[in-house]
Design an enzyme around this catalytic site. Structure first.
Site, mmCIF file in Angstrom:
data_model
loop_
_atom_site.group_PDB
_atom_site.id
_atom_site.type_symbol
_atom_site.label_atom_id
_atom_site.label_comp_id
_atom_site.label_asym_id
_atom_site.label_seq_id
_atom_site.Cartn_x
_atom_site.Cartn_y
_atom_site.Cartn_z
ATOM 1 N N ASN A 25 -4.642 -0.120 -1.192
ATOM 2 C CA ASN A 25 -4.429 1.072 -2.027
ATOM 3 C C ASN A 25 -3.134 0.978 -2.825
ATOM 4 O O ASN A 25 -3.087 1.346 -4.006
ATOM 5 C CB ASN A 25 -4.407 2.345 -1.175
ATOM 6 C CG ASN A 25 -5.783 2.718 -0.656
ATOM 7 O OD1 ASN A 25 -6.794 2.272 -1.207
ATOM 8 N ND2 ASN A 25 -5.827 3.510 0.405
ATOM 9 N N HIS A 76 -9.594 3.689 8.407
ATOM 10 C CA HIS A 76 -8.349 3.902 7.664
ATOM 11 C C HIS A 76 -8.231 5.355 7.163
ATOM 12 O O HIS A 76 -7.308 6.081 7.526
ATOM 13 C CB HIS A 76 -8.300 2.987 6.427
ATOM 14 C CG HIS A 76 -8.374 1.517 6.695
ATOM 15 N ND1 HIS A 76 -7.390 0.803 7.354
ATOM 16 C CD2 HIS A 76 -9.331 0.619 6.358
ATOM 17 C CE1 HIS A 76 -7.730 -0.472 7.401
ATOM 18 N NE2 HIS A 76 -8.901 -0.619 6.809
HETATM 19 O O1 RIB Z 1 -6.583 -0.797 2.818
HETATM 20 C C1 RIB Z 1 -7.509 0.195 3.201
HETATM 21 C C2 RIB Z 1 -7.794 1.124 2.061
HETATM 22 O O2 RIB Z 1 -8.373 0.395 0.994
HETATM 23 C C3 RIB Z 1 -8.816 2.218 2.417
HETATM 24 O O3 RIB Z 1 -8.515 3.386 1.695
HETATM 25 C C4 RIB Z 1 -10.117 1.643 1.936
HETATM 26 O O4 RIB Z 1 -11.054 2.665 1.538
HETATM 27 C C5 RIB Z 1 -9.682 0.879 0.729
HETATM 28 O O5 RIB Z 1 -9.630 1.779 -0.356
HETATM 29 CA CA CA Z 2 -10.165 4.476 0.266
#
Ligand code: RIB
Ligand code: CA
Length: 320
Positions: free
Chosen positions: A163, A236
C-alpha cells in the site's frame, strides 16, 4: 457505540473482509475506492459487488484516484487474481455509484459528521489528494486507522509494504499531516492468517456470504502459499477496522514514522523509529536516551489473533 467511519479501499479479497467487519462494527458512512491491487475501474466494480452480496446496499460508494501522485502505477494481480476478487463467481454489480468523487466525499462527510474516522486499506492517494484539496481536513479527522507499512520487513520489496510502495509520496503527505494515525503493518498482520483450519471453520458456517468468503480466502491463500510458502493469506485489512473498535486486538507504541522517498532499495519503506523499545518484547524502555523526532503515529507492535477471529467470525455469522 459504532464509530462513524469511511473505508477507503482497493478490493482485494482482504479488503472485502474489512468491509464485512466494518459493515457490522462501524457506522460505515461511505466506501471510497482507489487503484491498487487492480485498476480503479476493477476495485470499484469489486466494491459494488461486495456491497451487493453482503446486502450493505445503503452504504454510498464513491470512486477515487486512478493512479499514484508521482510514481508509475503498480498492481498485485499475482496475489488477488485478474479481477482482484478471484475465487467465487459473482454476478455483475447493479448498485450505483454516487456522483461525487471519493475525495469530495471524504472532504464533505468529514465536515458533516462529527468524529468521522478514516480507514484507508489501499494506497493513500485518495487521502493525500483530499488533504491537498482541503488542508483544513487535517484538523477535523480524529483518527486514521490504516493498513500499511511495516515495523520490520516488507512484502512487495524487502523493505516496503504494497500500500505504501504503490504511492510513497501520498503516504508522506498523510504521515506528515498531523492527523492521529494508527499504523497496522505487516509485522502484526502476518500474525493473523487465514489458515486452512480457519477457512474450514468459515466454510462450515454454510451461509451464502460465508461460502463466498471461503472461496475468496481459498483463492487468496493459495496464491500466497504458491508465492511465499505461507499456508494462509494474511487478514491485513480487517485489522485496521478491528483497531478502531477493540483496543485489545492490537498493541500499539507511539513512534516517528518517515516514508522513504529516495532509496534505491528502500523506496516506500516506513522507517519506524523504535529505538526506545526493548528489542525483545517491544515495550518502552525507561531510558529514552535517543533524540529522535517526535512520534507521529501509533505503530502496531503486537496482535491477539484469537480475539480478532472471534470478532470476525461473529460478524460474518450475521450476514445472510
Ligand atoms: O500489503 C497488504 C496490502 O496490500 C493489503 O491492503 C492488500 O489488500 C493489498 O492492497
Ligand atoms: Ca487493500
Amino acid at each position: 457505540m459504532r464509530p462513524p467511519a469511511i473505508i477507503d479501499c482497493d478490493p482485494g479479497q482482504d479488503d472485502v473482509m474489512a468491509i464485512l467487519l466494518g459493515g457490522r462494527l462501524l457506522d460505515l458512512r461511505a466506501i471510497t475506492t482507489v487503484f491498487g491491487n487492480v485498476s480503479l475501474e476493477q476495485t470499484t466494480r469489486n466494491a459494488r459487488q461486495v456491497v451487493e452480496f453482503a446486502e450493505l446496499t445503503g452504504i454510498p460508494i464513491a470512486m477515487g484516484m486512478a493512479q499514484p501522485l508521482v510514481r508509475d502505477i503498480q498492481h498485485a494481480s499475482e496475489i488477488h487474481g485478474e479481477t482482484g476478487l478471484d475465487g467465487p463467481t459473482l454476478p455483475p454489480p447493479s448498485v450505483p455509484l454516487v456522483e461525487e468523487h471519493a475525495t469530495d466525499v471524504i472532504i464533505a462527510r468529514t465536515r458533516e459528521i462529527e468524529g468521522l474516522a478514516l480507514v484507508p486499506i489501499g494506497p493513500l492517494t485518495n487521502i493525500a489528494t483530499a488533504l491537498h484539496r482541503d488542508p483544513s481536513l487535517a484538523a477535523r479527522v480524529p483518527q486514521i486507522s490504516l493498513m500499511g507499512g511495516s515495523l520490520t520487513f516488507g512484502n512487495t520489496t524487502p523493505t516496503a509494504e504494497f500500500n505504501i510502495w504503490c504511492d510513497p509520496e501520498a503516504a508522506h503527505v498523510v504521515f506528515t499531516s498531523g492527523i492521529p494515525i494508527k499504523m497496522i503493518g505487516l509485522n502484526v498482520t502476518r500474525q493473523v492468517a487465514a489458515t486452512p483450519e480457519r477457512r474450514a471453520q468459515i466454510r462450515s458456517m454454510g451461509r451464502r456470504t460465508s461460502g463466498i468468503v471461503a472461496d475468496m480466502l481459498d483463492f487468496y491463500s493459495e496464491r500466497v502459499r504458491a508465492l511465499t510458502g505461507v499456508p494462509g493469506g494474511a487478514m491485513h485489512d480487517p485489522l485496521a477496522v478491528a483497531a478502531l473498535v477493540d483496543p485489545d486486538v492490537l498493541r500499539f507504541e507511539p513512534m516517528h514514522v518517515a516514508i522513504e522517498l529516495r532509496g534505491t532499495h528502500t523506496y516506500g519503506m516506513t522507517v519506524c523509529d523504535a529505538r526506545h523499545l526493548h528489542v525483545t518484547d517491544l515495550t518502552p524502555t525507561r531510558a529514552n536516551g535517543h533524540r529522535g523526532a517526535a512520534p507521529n503515529a501509533e505503530v502496531a507492535v503486537g496482535a491477539n489473533p484469537d480475539r480478532f477471529w472471534e470478532m470476525f467470525l461473529d460478524a460474518l455469522a450475521s450476514y445472510p
